[in-house]
Write an enzyme that holds these catalytic residues in place. Structure first.
Site, mmCIF file in Angstrom:
data_model
loop_
_atom_site.group_PDB
_atom_site.id
_atom_site.type_symbol
_atom_site.label_atom_id
_atom_site.label_comp_id
_atom_site.label_asym_id
_atom_site.label_seq_id
_atom_site.Cartn_x
_atom_site.Cartn_y
_atom_site.Cartn_z
ATOM 1 N N SER A 100 45.417 42.722 39.017
ATOM 2 C CA SER A 100 45.769 42.890 40.428
ATOM 3 C C SER A 100 45.126 44.120 41.061
ATOM 4 C CB SER A 100 47.292 43.001 40.591
ATOM 5 O OG SER A 100 47.927 41.831 40.156
ATOM 6 N N GLY A 101 44.428 44.901 40.272
ATOM 7 C CA GLY A 101 43.884 46.165 40.752
ATOM 8 C C GLY A 101 42.551 46.029 41.471
ATOM 9 N N HIS A 115 30.013 57.215 28.544
ATOM 10 C CA HIS A 115 30.238 56.680 29.891
ATOM 11 C C HIS A 115 30.908 57.732 30.765
ATOM 12 C CE1 HIS A 115 30.685 53.697 32.975
ATOM 13 N NE2 HIS A 115 32.019 53.738 32.948
ATOM 14 N N ASN A 157 38.896 53.848 32.105
ATOM 15 C CA ASN A 157 38.364 55.167 31.791
ATOM 16 C C ASN A 157 39.454 56.135 31.331
ATOM 17 O OD1 ASN A 157 35.496 55.274 32.201
ATOM 18 N ND2 ASN A 157 35.880 54.806 34.357
ATOM 19 N N MET A 193 31.696 47.734 39.570
ATOM 20 C CA MET A 193 32.255 47.680 38.220
ATOM 21 C C MET A 193 32.679 46.265 37.872
ATOM 22 S SD MET A 193 32.907 49.406 35.469
ATOM 23 C CE MET A 193 32.617 47.956 34.459
ATOM 24 N N ARG A 229 36.399 61.629 35.010
ATOM 25 C CA ARG A 229 36.993 60.515 34.270
ATOM 26 C C ARG A 229 38.023 61.021 33.264
ATOM 27 N NH1 ARG A 229 31.658 59.031 35.032
ATOM 28 N NH2 ARG A 229 31.272 56.974 35.960
ATOM 29 N N ASP A 245 49.302 41.756 35.027
ATOM 30 C CA ASP A 245 49.459 43.098 35.593
ATOM 31 C C ASP A 245 50.947 43.372 35.730
ATOM 32 O OD1 ASP A 245 48.842 45.609 36.813
ATOM 33 O OD2 ASP A 245 47.026 44.717 37.681
ATOM 34 N N ILE A 288 37.329 48.495 30.009
ATOM 35 C CA ILE A 288 36.738 49.089 31.204
ATOM 36 C C ILE A 288 37.468 50.373 31.575
ATOM 37 C CG2 ILE A 288 36.429 48.749 33.699
ATOM 38 C CD1 ILE A 288 35.905 45.772 33.099
ATOM 39 N N ASP A 290 26.476 51.528 34.112
ATOM 40 C CA ASP A 290 25.423 52.549 34.024
ATOM 41 C C ASP A 290 24.040 51.897 33.997
ATOM 42 O OD1 ASP A 290 27.368 54.571 33.880
ATOM 43 O OD2 ASP A 290 27.526 54.356 31.706
#
Length: 337
Positions: A33-34, A200, A142, A250, A110, A57, A140, A173
């Site tokens: 949901s983000g 990353h 961070n 992303m 990050r 989520d 994914i 990246d």
């Protein structure tokens, strides 16, 4: 304009959205949901490689799932909400993608996300280790330099650790490096492939521009370009002025990695992507390098290849930060209840 490492033909994303190949993969998105989760789920829903898309989520997932379920593609979408539904969302998953977590805001690194996101990743990967231990796990969230060691330690705790199936998604990246090089040289970015190794975050992001055929830059321009690739995430955070971090690019990069992985799992040969994984290629126990993917995850680590003196310097300078971030993740996981 290819590097020594062949780029997935016509880009993994375009191939994943084509109608020429089908599979019956079940993919779970945790954090659906983000800001990353929603566009990522949209891209995955469009792919004929996926037959079932499970969205999880802590809020809003039924609405996201209902919305996506109206799209005229074959993937069946189901929504799951709250901790009690997490195991069901992971049942029979072939691939789990985890974009869950809080985004960066201006002035944050990050690593500043660590305290919140470390707990989220540990909780979610603990459920993965219990429910779908043989799934491919794509992180994914961070800081990836710490969340991958966390994932490893959680899987080890359950006795189901397989280093060939746990991936830190660093594809953004590579996507950024391809775009920026293409802009400077007037090239089609789809024909540029810059391997990006290391980690990353900041100076651990090391683009190997010397390995891109027919592309050269004066040293001052090379250093500026390298710095932009390393700080591209901050560029987006500043441009969004407090409203978030890189979400759309992303999501694109995450989808590209998932489609490459699914292709390889389906038996396609020669599929190569960079990813932050358990590694013996350098003195760092985790390191991103080009990987040959196969039916069971990592088939072969292709290593660093030939580096320029400048790139060797960048690798050496990244080691301290990389090792610190890795240890931070490992220490957190050991104390996680």
């Amino acid at each position: 304009m290819f590097s020594r490492i062949a780029r997935p033909a016509a880009s993994g994303l375009i191939r994943g959205l084509s109608t020429s190949a089908q599979s019956n993969a079940r993919v779970a998105v945790l954090g659906a949901s983000g800001g990353i989760g929603q566009p990522l789920s949209l891209l995955l829903k469009n792919s004929p490689l996926i037959s079932n898309l499970a969205l999880y989520d802590i809020a809003h997932t039924p609405g996201v799932a209902a919305d996506l379920s109206h799209i005229e593609t074959r993937a069946k979408v189901t929504g799951y909400i709250g901790a009690e539904q997490l195991p069901e969302s992971l049942k029979d998953a072939d691939v789990v993608v985890i974009p869950a977590g809080v985004p960066r805001k201006p002035g944050m690194t990050r690593d500043d996300l660590f305290n919140t996101n470390a707990s989220i990743v540990a909780t979610l990967t603990d459920a993965c280790a219990k429910t779908c231990p043989e799934a491919m796990i794509c992180i994914i969230a961070n800081p990836v330099n710490s969340t991958i060691p966390i994932t490893t330690e959680i899987f080890k705790r359950h006795g189901v650790y397989n280093p060939n199936r746990i991936f830190g998604v660093t594809t953004l990246d590579i996507v950024r490096a391809n775009t920026f090089v293409a802009e400077l040289k007037g090239l089609d970015p789809a024909r540029v492939n810059v391997p990006v190794v290391g980690g990353h975050a900041g100076k651990t992001i090391i683009p190997l521009i010397s390995q891109v055929c027919l592309v050269e830059f004066p040293q001052d321009q090379l250093e500026t370009l390298t710095g932009r690739i390393q700080e591209a995430g901050t560029e987006v955070v500043k441009a969004k002025a407090g409203s978030g971090s890189a979400t759309l690019s992303m999501a694109y990069a995450g989808a590209r990695f998932v489609f490459s992985l699914l292709d390889a799992m389906n038996g396609k040969e020669g599929v190569i992507e960079c990813s932050f994984v358990r590694s013996e290629e350098t003195e760092s126990t985790y390191f991103s390098t080009p990987l040959l993917l196969g039916k069971n995850g990592i088939e072969k680590n292709l290593g660093l290849g030939k580096l320029s003196a400048y790139e060797e310097k960048l690798v050496a300078e990244a080691m301290g930060e990389l090792k610190g971030s890795i240890k931070k993740g490992e220490d957190f996981a050991k104390n996680f209840k």
